[in-house]
Design an enzyme around this catalytic site. Structure first.
Site, short mmCIF file in Angstrom:
data_model
loop_
_atom_site.label_atom_id
_atom_site.label_comp_id
_atom_site.label_asym_id
_atom_site.label_seq_id
_atom_site.Cartn_x
_atom_site.Cartn_y
_atom_site.Cartn_z
N THR A 66 36.93 31.85 48.68
CA THR A 66 38.30 32.40 47.53
C THR A 66 37.68 33.02 46.42
O THR A 66 37.31 32.44 45.54
CB THR A 66 39.66 32.27 48.11
OG1 THR A 66 40.63 33.36 47.18
CG2 THR A 66 39.80 31.06 46.88
N ARG A 67 37.52 33.96 46.13
CA ARG A 67 37.40 35.25 44.58
C ARG A 67 38.83 34.97 43.68
O ARG A 67 38.37 35.70 42.88
CB ARG A 67 36.31 35.54 44.75
CG ARG A 67 36.54 36.91 45.94
CD ARG A 67 35.65 38.09 45.60
NE ARG A 67 35.46 39.28 46.04
CZ ARG A 67 36.44 40.41 46.34
NH1 ARG A 67 36.17 40.43 44.54
NH2 ARG A 67 36.72 41.31 46.55
N ASN A 68 39.84 34.86 44.36
CA ASN A 68 41.02 35.25 43.78
C ASN A 68 42.12 34.24 44.44
O ASN A 68 41.99 33.60 45.02
CB ASN A 68 41.44 37.31 44.37
CG ASN A 68 40.40 38.39 43.53
OD1 ASN A 68 39.78 38.08 43.31
ND2 ASN A 68 40.11 39.09 45.11
#
Length: 96
Positions: A66-68
């Site tokens: 995940t980047r968020n």
């Protein structure tokens, strides 16, 4: 690479009409890994991460990159996936 030359296929259209006219292929060799000064203990290479799984006795792993921050639905889906295949869960944040 998409097995199509049809501009109706978005990926083929992009590769043929919008991207670079040529690419270079072959094997890659890293010169040195990037320097990180924070969270050093958590920045493992793939080989180090596999060794950690082995140390922990993990033979099956479900990973979520995940980047968020994860939303409740992401948490639920990843937990269900891991439970369904009787695996351990790796949350892998991809941040700069």
């Amino acid at each position: 690479m998409f097995g199509s030359t049809s501009s109706a296929h978005p990926g083929a259209d992009y590769a043929i009409n919008k991207s670079n006219p040529w690419y270079v292929g072959g094997s890659l060799q890293g010169v040195q890994p990037p320097s990180h000064y924070d969270f050093r203990a958590l920045r493992l290479t793939p080989a180090e991460l596999r060794a950690e799984f082995k140390r922990l006795g993990w033979t099956r792993v479900v990973a979520f990159q995940t980047r968020n921050p994860m939303h409740r639905a992401h948490v639920e889906l990843t937990m269900r996936a891991a439970k369904q295949v009787e695996a351990n869960l790796l949350i892998h944040p991809s941040v700069a």
